[in-house]
Design a protein around this motif. Structure first.
Motif, PDB file in Angstrom:
ATOM      1  N   MET A   1      -6.139  -7.842   8.738  1.00 38.62           N
ATOM      2  CA  MET A   1      -6.643  -7.071   9.840  1.00 38.62           C
ATOM      3  C   MET A   1      -8.107  -7.438  10.053  1.00 38.62           C
ATOM      4  SD  MET A   1      -7.706  -3.098   9.952  1.00 38.62           S
ATOM      5  CE  MET A   1      -6.164  -2.327  10.161  1.00 38.62           C
ATOM      6  N   LYS A   2      -8.375  -8.010  11.177  1.00 36.48           N
ATOM      7  CA  LYS A   2      -9.759  -8.309  11.552  1.00 36.48           C
ATOM      8  C   LYS A   2      -9.927  -7.900  12.997  1.00 36.48           C
ATOM      9  CE  LYS A   2     -10.745 -12.081   8.452  1.00 36.48           C
ATOM     10  NZ  LYS A   2     -11.250 -13.440   8.311  1.00 36.48           N
ATOM     11  N   ARG A   3     -10.221  -6.655  13.209  1.00 33.62           N
ATOM     12  CA  ARG A   3     -10.427  -6.208  14.578  1.00 33.62           C
ATOM     13  C   ARG A   3     -11.711  -6.812  15.106  1.00 33.62           C
ATOM     14  NH1 ARG A   3      -9.217   0.077  14.132  1.00 33.62           N
ATOM     15  NH2 ARG A   3      -7.171  -0.110  13.222  1.00 33.62           N
ATOM     16  N   ARG A   4     -11.631  -7.381  16.268  1.00 38.35           N
ATOM     17  CA  ARG A   4     -12.781  -8.008  16.903  1.00 38.35           C
ATOM     18  C   ARG A   4     -13.228  -7.143  18.075  1.00 38.35           C
ATOM     19  NH1 ARG A   4     -14.598 -11.976  13.560  1.00 38.35           N
ATOM     20  NH2 ARG A   4     -12.851 -13.127  12.761  1.00 38.35           N
ATOM     21  N   PRO A   5     -14.483  -7.283  18.472  1.00 40.56           N
ATOM     22  CA  PRO A   5     -14.954  -6.490  19.606  1.00 40.56           C
ATOM     23  C   PRO A   5     -14.270  -6.933  20.894  1.00 40.56           C
ATOM     24  CG  PRO A   5     -16.602  -8.080  18.948  1.00 40.56           C
ATOM     25  CD  PRO A   5     -15.512  -8.129  17.919  1.00 40.56           C
ATOM     26  N   PRO A  87     -11.307  -6.534   6.521  1.00 42.27           N
ATOM     27  CA  PRO A  87     -10.008  -6.356   5.860  1.00 42.27           C
ATOM     28  C   PRO A  87     -10.172  -6.125   4.360  1.00 42.27           C
ATOM     29  CG  PRO A  87     -10.354  -8.656   6.401  1.00 42.27           C
ATOM     30  CD  PRO A  87     -11.502  -7.899   6.989  1.00 42.27           C
ATOM     31  N   LEU A  88      -9.318  -5.274   3.835  1.00 43.15           N
ATOM     32  CA  LEU A  88      -9.286  -4.990   2.403  1.00 43.15           C
ATOM     33  C   LEU A  88      -8.085  -5.675   1.783  1.00 43.15           C
ATOM     34  CD1 LEU A  88     -10.166  -1.185   2.427  1.00 43.15           C
ATOM     35  CD2 LEU A  88     -11.703  -3.129   2.128  1.00 43.15           C
ATOM     36  N   ARG A  89      -8.196  -5.991   0.507  1.00 42.93           N
ATOM     37  CA  ARG A  89      -7.108  -6.638  -0.209  1.00 42.93           C
ATOM     38  C   ARG A  89      -6.025  -5.599  -0.476  1.00 42.93           C
ATOM     39  NH1 ARG A  89      -9.637  -9.363  -4.831  1.00 42.93           N
ATOM     40  NH2 ARG A  89     -10.359 -10.728  -3.195  1.00 42.93           N
ATOM     41  N   ASP A  93      -1.959  -2.968   5.633  1.00 44.85           N
ATOM     42  CA  ASP A  93      -2.875  -3.485   6.641  1.00 44.85           C
ATOM     43  C   ASP A  93      -4.026  -2.487   6.771  1.00 44.85           C
ATOM     44  OD1 ASP A  93      -3.848  -5.170   8.560  1.00 44.85           O
ATOM     45  OD2 ASP A  93      -2.647  -4.310  10.177  1.00 44.85           O
ATOM     46  N   SER A  94      -5.020  -2.631   5.890  1.00 41.78           N
ATOM     47  CA  SER A  94      -6.099  -1.655   5.866  1.00 41.78           C
ATOM     48  C   SER A  94      -7.442  -2.352   5.981  1.00 41.78           C
ATOM     49  CB  SER A  94      -6.047  -0.844   4.568  1.00 41.78           C
ATOM     50  OG  SER A  94      -6.175  -1.713   3.463  1.00 41.78           O
TER      51      SER A  94
END
Length: 175
Positions: A1-5, A87-89, A93-94
């Protein structure tokens, strides 16, 4: 999970410019259809445009500005922005927001004995901590802060743990 602007600012600006041009064209067209005097004379605009040459200054500057604006909009659409959620390991999906991640690491740096203040900057793959102390002897203090921040990073467990860089400032220094 890599939310982008989101790219809402360039998209909104482009949409507003295109809307303004369309409204102006529609208003002039309606005025011509009704037989009224239009805001912008079609004959005057086309006459001025036909009088211009490719080698003149005005078309060259207008073309350069249009090309630069197009390049800026293209780069804004293609290049990824800074991730808002790191993103966390794990199996789920956190992620953690950059703000909460930075404040948690700042608290970890501030809890070290002798530290009076801490400022953190999150980079792509590293964390820069600038900590302030009132101590005259700072032996081992930077290592203690680095260990505390790395320990907190280990508890958070990001997908790619950053490298930690600590800079120590005494409260009397100006650098």
């Amino acid at each position: 999970m890599k939310r982008r602007p989101r790219r809402s600012a360039p998209a909104t600006l482009s949409a507003l410019v295109i809307l303004a041009v369309c409204v102006l064209a529609a208003a002039v067209s309606v005025q011509l259809l009704l037989g009224e005097r239009p805001w912008i004379s079609y004959a005057a605009v086309t006459g001025w445009l036909h009088g211009q040459h490719w080698t003149d200054l005005v078309p060259a500057v207008a073309g350069g500005v249009a090309a630069l604006l197009g390049l800026v909009l293209l780069l804004a659409a293609v290049l990824p922005g800074r991730a808002r959620v790191l993103p966390l390991r794990g199996d789920l999906d956190s992620g953690a927001s950059r703000r909460s991640y930075r404040s948690t690491l700042r608290v970890a740096a501030s809890t070290v004995d002798g530290i009076s203040g801490a400022k953190l900057k999150l980079g792509g793959r590293r964390v820069k901590a600038v900590v302030t102390t009132a101590r005259t002897s700072t032996d081992g203090l930077a290592d203690a802060v680095r260990t505390a921040v790395e320990q907190r990073i280990g508890q958070i467990d990001p997908a790619t743990p950053p490298a930690v860089k600590v800079r120590l400032k005494t409260s009397g220094s100006t650098s």
